[in-house]
Motif scaffolding. Structure first.
Motif, mmCIF file in Angstrom:
data_model
loop_
_atom_site.group_PDB
_atom_site.id
_atom_site.type_symbol
_atom_site.label_atom_id
_atom_site.label_comp_id
_atom_site.label_asym_id
_atom_site.label_seq_id
_atom_site.Cartn_x
_atom_site.Cartn_y
_atom_site.Cartn_z
ATOM 1 N N ARG A 110 -6.286 5.975 1.764
ATOM 2 C CA ARG A 110 -6.591 4.933 2.646
ATOM 3 C C ARG A 110 -5.631 3.857 2.348
ATOM 4 N N GLN A 111 -5.204 3.740 1.229
ATOM 5 C CA GLN A 111 -4.056 2.757 0.957
ATOM 6 C C GLN A 111 -2.837 3.000 1.288
ATOM 7 N N ALA A 112 -2.366 4.243 1.652
ATOM 8 C CA ALA A 112 -0.974 4.793 1.706
ATOM 9 C C ALA A 112 -0.440 4.526 2.968
ATOM 10 N N ALA A 127 0.579 9.379 -0.513
ATOM 11 C CA ALA A 127 -0.534 8.546 -1.453
ATOM 12 C C ALA A 127 -0.283 9.312 -2.969
ATOM 13 N N ARG A 128 -0.176 10.717 -3.058
ATOM 14 C CA ARG A 128 -0.082 11.591 -4.229
ATOM 15 C C ARG A 128 1.115 10.718 -4.688
ATOM 16 N N ARG A 129 2.165 10.781 -4.122
ATOM 17 C CA ARG A 129 3.638 10.536 -4.688
ATOM 18 C C ARG A 129 3.630 8.964 -5.475
ATOM 19 N N ILE A 130 2.988 8.064 -4.616
ATOM 20 C CA ILE A 130 2.958 6.797 -5.042
ATOM 21 C C ILE A 130 1.682 6.360 -5.880
ATOM 22 N N GLY A 131 0.677 7.354 -6.022
ATOM 23 C CA GLY A 131 -0.418 7.197 -6.764
ATOM 24 C C GLY A 131 -1.449 6.035 -6.481
ATOM 25 N N VAL A 132 -1.578 6.236 -5.080
ATOM 26 C CA VAL A 132 -2.671 5.424 -4.425
ATOM 27 C C VAL A 132 -3.533 6.224 -3.721
#
Length: 179
Positions: free
Chosen positions: A173-175, A165-170
């Protein structure tokens, strides 16, 4: 001199009406994972099912106070063949969630297949495969008790999901897919 990496402490819970697995890990900003604690809370010492839930609440309260996790992940309930067993499992899961939210900690939920996929690489992995992989990932000697290994797997799954999630910027819960 190496820079000091900030860590996040994650509590993983594998709820059960007879034993509840608990696993605690630290995750640093580079994605490194370190084992902190694991155990299975034995609830069978209680005289009645409500007292088992009390043991579960008290045991988690003590662990949360002692280890001060910042994030919590719990395994979702799966449909068991026996309705009574599924109901008791749901009640144990509810008691575990209550112990967590009473300490103002958010809960992240993962299905058993998601946990197995994250840790072993296949959603249909056997318990022994999860135990083996958790032992390798966390450099733990010997065989790990099954419920505790499952709880560590829940925590490791959350660590992987939060890193993605941190890497893709979401949001976390969305990851992990569309929930």
């Amino acid at each position: 001199m190496k820079p000091v990496l900030a860590t996040t402490r994650i509590l993983g819970i594998d709820p059960g009406s007879q034993r509840t697995g608990v696993g605690i890990i630290d995750v640093d900003t580079a994605g490194g994972i370190r084992h902190v604690h694991h155990c299975a809370l034995n609830l069978l010492a209680a005289d009645s099912f409500p007292q088992r839930l009390r043991l579960l609440l008290d045991g988690l309260r003590e662990l949360i106070e002692l280890h001060a996790p910042q994030e919590v992940a719990i395994e979702k309930v799966f449909m068991a063949r026996n309705p009574d067993s599924a109901l008791k499992l749901g009640q144990a899961r509810g008691a575990a969630m209550s112990a967590v939210v009473l300490r103002d900690l958010a809960i992240h939920e993962y299905a058993a297949k998601e946990i197995k996929l994250a840790v072993v690489g296949t959603g249909g992995a056997q318990k022994e495969q999860v135990q083996h992989m958790i032992g390798l990932m966390l450099n733990l000697p010997g065989k790990i008790q099954a419920d505790a290994a499952d709880a560590l797997a829940v925590a490791v799954t959350h660590a992987h999901v939060r890193a993605t999630a941190r890497r893709i910027g979401v949001d976390v819960r969305q990851a992990w897919g569309r929930k």
